[in-house]
Design a protein around this motif. Sequence first.
Motif, PDB file in Angstrom:
ATOM      1  N   PRO A 116       0.834  -1.199   0.000  1.00 17.53           N
ATOM      2  CA  PRO A 116       0.000   0.000   0.000  1.00 17.53           C
ATOM      3  C   PRO A 116       0.867   1.248   0.000  1.00 17.53           C
ATOM      4  O   PRO A 116       1.956   1.267   0.566  1.00 17.53           O
ATOM      5  CB  PRO A 116      -0.799  -0.119   1.287  1.00 17.53           C
ATOM      6  N   VAL A 117       0.347   2.256  -0.649  1.00 16.01           N
ATOM      7  CA  VAL A 117       1.050   3.526  -0.722  1.00 16.01           C
ATOM      8  C   VAL A 117       0.700   4.315   0.527  1.00 16.01           C
ATOM      9  O   VAL A 117      -0.464   4.402   0.914  1.00 16.01           O
ATOM     10  CB  VAL A 117       0.623   4.299  -1.991  1.00 16.01           C
ATOM     11  N   ALA A 118       1.716   4.860   1.147  1.00 11.13           N
ATOM     12  CA  ALA A 118       1.493   5.643   2.360  1.00 11.13           C
ATOM     13  C   ALA A 118       0.658   6.874   2.030  1.00 11.13           C
ATOM     14  O   ALA A 118       0.829   7.500   0.983  1.00 11.13           O
ATOM     15  CB  ALA A 118       2.831   6.063   2.957  1.00 11.13           C
ATOM     16  N   ALA A 119      -0.244   7.186   2.915  1.00 13.12           N
ATOM     17  CA  ALA A 119      -1.070   8.371   2.740  1.00 13.12           C
ATOM     18  C   ALA A 119      -0.188   9.610   2.854  1.00 13.12           C
ATOM     19  O   ALA A 119       0.776   9.626   3.623  1.00 13.12           O
ATOM     20  CB  ALA A 119      -2.164   8.405   3.794  1.00 13.12           C
ATOM     21  N   PRO A 120      -0.495  10.642   2.085  1.00 15.54           N
ATOM     22  CA  PRO A 120       0.315  11.855   2.182  1.00 15.54           C
ATOM     23  C   PRO A 120       0.100  12.537   3.527  1.00 15.54           C
ATOM     24  O   PRO A 120      -0.935  12.354   4.171  1.00 15.54           O
ATOM     25  CB  PRO A 120      -0.207  12.721   1.035  1.00 15.54           C
ATOM     26  N   ALA A 121       1.080  13.284   3.919  1.00 13.66           N
ATOM     27  CA  ALA A 121       0.971  14.026   5.173  1.00 13.66           C
ATOM     28  C   ALA A 121      -0.155  15.047   5.052  1.00 13.66           C
ATOM     29  O   ALA A 121      -0.373  15.627   3.984  1.00 13.66           O
ATOM     30  CB  ALA A 121       2.285  14.733   5.472  1.00 13.66           C
ATOM     31  N   ALA A 122      -0.890  15.237   6.145  1.00 12.38           N
ATOM     32  CA  ALA A 122      -1.990  16.201   6.142  1.00 12.38           C
ATOM     33  C   ALA A 122      -1.472  17.625   5.990  1.00 12.38           C
ATOM     34  O   ALA A 122      -2.169  18.498   5.487  1.00 12.38           O
ATOM     35  CB  ALA A 122      -2.819  16.062   7.412  1.00 12.38           C
ATOM     36  N   SER A 123      -0.235  17.829   6.410  1.00 11.32           N
ATOM     37  CA  SER A 123       0.382  19.147   6.238  1.00 11.32           C
ATOM     38  C   SER A 123       1.897  18.983   6.161  1.00 11.32           C
ATOM     39  O   SER A 123       2.447  18.010   6.668  1.00 11.32           O
ATOM     40  CB  SER A 123      -0.001  20.093   7.385  1.00 11.32           C
ATOM     41  N   VAL A 124       2.521  19.925   5.499  1.00 14.05           N
ATOM     42  CA  VAL A 124       3.979  19.953   5.402  1.00 14.05           C
ATOM     43  C   VAL A 124       4.454  21.388   5.545  1.00 14.05           C
ATOM     44  O   VAL A 124       3.716  22.328   5.281  1.00 14.05           O
ATOM     45  CB  VAL A 124       4.499  19.391   4.045  1.00 14.05           C
ATOM     46  N   ALA A 125       5.695  21.524   5.946  1.00 10.00           N
ATOM     47  CA  ALA A 125       6.318  22.842   5.968  1.00 10.00           C
ATOM     48  C   ALA A 125       7.133  22.945   4.692  1.00 10.00           C
ATOM     49  O   ALA A 125       8.194  22.345   4.565  1.00 10.00           O
ATOM     50  CB  ALA A 125       7.196  22.990   7.200  1.00 10.00           C
ATOM     51  N   ALA A 126       6.591  23.645   3.722  1.00  8.13           N
ATOM     52  CA  ALA A 126       7.259  23.773   2.420  1.00  8.13           C
ATOM     53  C   ALA A 126       7.156  25.210   1.932  1.00  8.13           C
ATOM     54  O   ALA A 126       6.145  25.880   2.161  1.00  8.13           O
ATOM     55  CB  ALA A 126       6.618  22.828   1.412  1.00  8.13           C
ATOM     56  N   ALA A 156       1.427  12.517  -6.595  1.00  4.12           N
ATOM     57  CA  ALA A 156       1.706  13.878  -6.149  1.00  4.12           C
ATOM     58  C   ALA A 156       0.699  14.272  -5.084  1.00  4.12           C
ATOM     59  O   ALA A 156      -0.508  14.051  -5.242  1.00  4.12           O
ATOM     60  CB  ALA A 156       1.627  14.847  -7.319  1.00  4.12           C
ATOM     61  N   ALA A 157       1.197  14.807  -3.989  1.00  2.52           N
ATOM     62  CA  ALA A 157       0.357  15.394  -2.943  1.00  2.52           C
ATOM     63  C   ALA A 157       0.552  16.898  -3.061  1.00  2.52           C
ATOM     64  O   ALA A 157       1.691  17.386  -3.079  1.00  2.52           O
ATOM     65  CB  ALA A 157       0.774  14.886  -1.568  1.00  2.52           C
ATOM     66  N   PHE A 158      -0.535  17.616  -3.185  1.00  2.00           N
ATOM     67  CA  PHE A 158      -0.480  19.065  -3.401  1.00  2.00           C
ATOM     68  C   PHE A 158      -0.865  19.797  -2.114  1.00  2.00           C
ATOM     69  O   PHE A 158      -1.826  19.409  -1.424  1.00  2.00           O
ATOM     70  CB  PHE A 158      -1.440  19.459  -4.521  1.00  2.00           C
ATOM     71  N   TYR A 159      -0.126  20.887  -1.814  1.00  2.00           N
ATOM     72  CA  TYR A 159      -0.318  21.639  -0.583  1.00  2.00           C
ATOM     73  C   TYR A 159      -0.521  23.119  -0.892  1.00  2.00           C
ATOM     74  O   TYR A 159       0.045  23.654  -1.860  1.00  2.00           O
ATOM     75  CB  TYR A 159       0.894  21.460   0.340  1.00  2.00           C
TER      76      TYR A 159
END
Length: 170
Positions: free
Chosen positions: A51-61, A109-112
Amino acid sequence: MKRTAAARAAVSAPLVIAAVLVTAAVTACAPSPATIATPTVNSTAAPSPAPVAAPAASVAAGPGEIRLAPGPFTDRVAVTATRLDGPTVRGKLAVTTEVSEILALEVHAAFYDSTGNLLGTAIFQHSDEGHAAAGPHTPHDDGLDFEITAPPATATVSAAVLSIPVLVNE
């Protein structure tokens, strides 16, 4: 030459006895139905990919930042020319460990947004039998161009984190 009933019985009796003995011997040597191994069929499906890990709910970017998350294939590829064009991340992926055709590839891609909150995810897929992707691509000898657009396409994307859960090459 006529045979009497007694003569016929005398000739056929040994044949009947032989048939009974052979049947008894075969039956005695045959395993009982309880001891016969019955083949079993595994009713479970073939194993699925990890399974692909779920993207982080938030990131510091920072604004415009595109990261490649560590994964099982990140040491085998180079992701270059990455850029954010509105809600779309574009780039080029090349296999660095050997020179061969990419047979199957998934780039997630996880978009923030500008505060680092997750807006959504999308996937680029490529296979040697064709492709289904969030956008067009053109394979090149020096890598594979990809583009992935955030859902919804009107989102104000500030950063993206890429991951590569599937990579198959010759």
